[in-house]
Write a protein that holds these residues in place. Structure first.
Motif, short mmCIF file in Angstrom:
data_model
loop_
_atom_site.label_atom_id
_atom_site.label_comp_id
_atom_site.label_asym_id
_atom_site.label_seq_id
_atom_site.Cartn_x
_atom_site.Cartn_y
_atom_site.Cartn_z
N LYS A 63 0.84 -1.21 0.00
CA LYS A 63 0.00 0.00 0.00
C LYS A 63 0.87 1.25 0.00
O LYS A 63 0.52 2.27 0.60
CB LYS A 63 -0.98 0.00 1.18
N ASP A 65 1.33 3.16 -2.26
CA ASP A 65 0.65 4.24 -3.00
C ASP A 65 -0.05 5.21 -2.04
O ASP A 65 -0.33 6.34 -2.39
CB ASP A 65 -0.39 3.67 -3.99
N CYS A 91 -0.21 -2.99 -4.61
CA CYS A 91 -0.99 -3.95 -5.40
C CYS A 91 -2.10 -3.25 -6.18
O CYS A 91 -2.83 -3.91 -6.91
CB CYS A 91 -1.58 -5.02 -4.49
N ASN A 134 -6.15 -7.44 6.39
CA ASN A 134 -6.43 -6.35 5.46
C ASN A 134 -5.18 -5.66 4.89
O ASN A 134 -5.28 -4.62 4.25
CB ASN A 134 -7.33 -5.29 6.12
N GLY A 136 -3.28 -6.73 2.57
CA GLY A 136 -3.16 -6.94 1.12
C GLY A 136 -2.46 -8.24 0.72
O GLY A 136 -1.96 -8.36 -0.39
N LYS A 137 -2.47 -9.25 1.61
CA LYS A 137 -1.79 -10.51 1.31
C LYS A 137 -2.40 -11.19 0.08
O LYS A 137 -1.70 -11.61 -0.82
CB LYS A 137 -1.89 -11.47 2.52
N SER A 138 -3.73 -11.30 0.08
CA SER A 138 -4.40 -11.99 -1.03
C SER A 138 -4.27 -11.17 -2.32
O SER A 138 -4.07 -11.74 -3.40
CB SER A 138 -5.87 -12.24 -0.69
N SER A 139 -4.35 -9.85 -2.20
CA SER A 139 -4.18 -8.99 -3.38
C SER A 139 -2.79 -9.18 -3.97
O SER A 139 -2.61 -9.21 -5.19
CB SER A 139 -4.35 -7.52 -3.01
N GLY A 157 -10.19 -9.94 7.87
CA GLY A 157 -10.71 -11.28 8.12
C GLY A 157 -11.35 -11.95 6.92
O GLY A 157 -12.24 -12.78 7.06
N VAL A 158 -10.88 -11.63 5.71
CA VAL A 158 -11.47 -12.21 4.50
C VAL A 158 -10.95 -13.63 4.27
O VAL A 158 -11.71 -14.56 4.08
CB VAL A 158 -11.23 -11.30 3.27
N THR A 159 -9.64 -13.79 4.30
CA THR A 159 -9.04 -15.11 4.10
C THR A 159 -9.21 -15.93 5.37
O THR A 159 -8.90 -15.45 6.46
CB THR A 159 -7.55 -14.97 3.74
N1 LIG Z 1 -4.52 1.34 -2.23
C1 LIG Z 1 -4.16 0.07 -2.10
N2 LIG Z 1 -5.07 -0.86 -1.74
C2 LIG Z 1 -4.66 -2.14 -1.62
C3 LIG Z 1 -3.33 -2.54 -1.86
N3 LIG Z 1 -3.23 -3.86 -1.63
C4 LIG Z 1 -4.45 -4.28 -1.28
N4 LIG Z 1 -5.33 -3.25 -1.26
C5 LIG Z 1 -6.74 -3.30 -0.87
O1 LIG Z 1 -6.78 -3.67 0.51
C6 LIG Z 1 -7.94 -4.45 0.79
C7 LIG Z 1 -7.54 -5.71 1.52
O2 LIG Z 1 -6.86 -6.57 0.64
P1 LIG Z 1 -6.75 -8.14 0.84
O3 LIG Z 1 -5.83 -8.65 -0.21
O4 LIG Z 1 -8.08 -8.78 1.00
O5 LIG Z 1 -6.00 -8.18 2.27
P2 LIG Z 1 -5.60 -9.46 3.12
O6 LIG Z 1 -4.30 -9.14 3.78
O7 LIG Z 1 -5.62 -10.69 2.28
O8 LIG Z 1 -6.75 -9.47 4.22
P3 LIG Z 1 -7.30 -10.70 5.14
O9 LIG Z 1 -7.44 -11.90 4.29
O10 LIG Z 1 -8.60 -10.17 5.65
O11 LIG Z 1 -6.29 -10.85 6.24
C8 LIG Z 1 -8.61 -4.68 -0.56
O12 LIG Z 1 -9.66 -3.75 -0.69
C9 LIG Z 1 -7.52 -4.39 -1.56
O13 LIG Z 1 -8.02 -3.93 -2.79
C10 LIG Z 1 -2.39 -1.52 -2.24
O14 LIG Z 1 -1.19 -1.76 -2.45
N5 LIG Z 1 -2.87 -0.26 -2.34
#
Ligand SMILES: Nc1nc2c(ncn2[C@@H]2O[C@H](COP(=O)(O)OP(=O)(O)OP(=O)(O)O)[C@@H](O)[C@H]2O)c(=O)[nH]1
Ligand SMILES: [Mg+2]
Length: 295
Positions: A63, A65, A91, A134, A136-139, A157-159
């Motif tokens: 993130k 950005d 991402c 949250n 951005g691991k999955s992203s 808490g998505v994954t």
């Molecule tokens: N602006 C921005 N948003 C991002 C970036 N990476 C991820 N996101 C946003 O962050 C939110 C969470 O992303 P996920 O990939 O679900 O995060 P996670 O870490 O897998 O979350 P959990 O599975 O809940 O632990 C989503 O709305 C993504 O679009 C980034 O680099 N920049």
């Protein structure tokens, strides 16, 4: 904020996640620790550190950005000074992603040489992706695999379980659920995790949270606060969090019947604008104040 320390915000499934991560350790070659570039210190889970123990690791400031670019550079230098491989990326646009594979290969160069010496050329490199909810691991995994197979949403808490993804080029990535830790030594850490949206808002007092955030930003990034809410330095100096929130609501014309300021709506707007970087690219953890950061 007292509530944050006392509320039941560490759900049972997080203990399970920690155990699941532990059980996968022997299968993996390296750990990619995702941190939020806006709070690289506060998003660093001290519990995970003890779990991943002595596995080779790579820090990813995701993130970026939304983070202050000058601060991100300072954080990268700080990690590198500590001999920890670190890259910044985002991402959203995909900027910086191309550094990942070469960085992992570099961190594992001795092992890769040893595998090759044993004739194990082209052995798949397995990397576990960990981090707070949250972040951005999955992203990140979706970006790396150029597919959208890992569920990613803008809420913590998505994954829910571990899942392997083949990203090509001899790499497999393990997606894991976000993990927090049960107790903060520093209450600011908990607040910052809430500001960026890693703690479910439903369990927080959002007015108090937004007020505290405004206070923090007023001290660190006063120009951004003034610009966004059309206020002057004099307007915002010396005010308490709730007073700042009140002022923002008033300025925005967020009123309820009777002319009172709707601070609940103002709080939602402030948090939303911080989380979407509408308030600007802001970093809340300064590298020079966290020279003792550990991964
Ligand atoms: N602006 C921005 N948003 C991002 C970036 N990476 C991820 N996101 C946003 O962050 C939110 C969470 O992303 P996920 O990939 O679900 O995060 P996670 O870490 O897998 O979350 P959990 O599975 O809940 O632990 C989503 O709305 C993504 O679009 C980034 O680099 N920049
Ligand atoms: Mg996820």
């Amino acid at each position: 904020m007292e509530e944050l320390q006392t509320i039941q915000w560490f759900p049972g499934h997080m203990t399970r996640t920690k155990r699941q991560i532990e059980s996968q350790l022997r299968l993996i070659d390296a750990v990619a620790v995702l941190l939020d570039a806006r709070i690289p210190y506060s998003s660093c889970n001290p519990d995970l550190r003890s779990v991943i123990n002595n596995k080779p690791r790579i820090v990813i400031l995701n993130k970026s950005d939304m983070a202050d670019p000058t601060e991100t550079k300072r954080w990268l230098s700080l990690f590198r000074e500590k001999q920890i491989a670190a890259i910044a990326l985002d991402c959203k646009s995909g900027k910086g992603l191309q550094q990942f594979i070469p960085t992992v290969k570099n961190v594992l160069s001795d092992r890769i040489k040893a595998w090759e010496a044993k004739g194990m050329t082209g052995r798949t490199i397995k990397v576990m992706v960990v981090g707070i909810p949250n972040v951005g691991k999955s992203s990140f995994i979706n970006r790396m695999s150029k597919q959208n197979r890992a569920k990613a949403e803008d809420r913590p808490g998505v994954t829910r379980g571990n899942q392997w993804f083949t990203i090509g080029k001899g790499f497999d990535l393990l997606d894991t659920p976000g993990v927090l830790w049960p107790k903060f030594d520093d209450k600011l850490v908990g607040e910052k995790l809430a500001y960026i949206g890693s703690v479910r808002d439903e369990i927080l007092d959002t007015e108090q949270l937004a007020g505290r955030l405004l206070e923090y930003l007023r001290d660190r990034y006063p120009a951004s606060v003034c610009m966004r809410y059309k206020l002057t330095q004099e307007d915002i100096s010396g005010l308490q969090g709730y007073e700042l929130l009140h002022l923002v609501g008033k300025k925005r014309g967020m009123l309820i019947t009777g002319g009172e300021v709707n601070t609940e709506r103002a709080a939602a707007a402030v948090l939303d604008e911080f989380r979407s970087a509408t308030l600007g690219r802001l970093t809340l953890d300064k590298a020079e104040e966290h020279k003792d950061v550990r991964i």
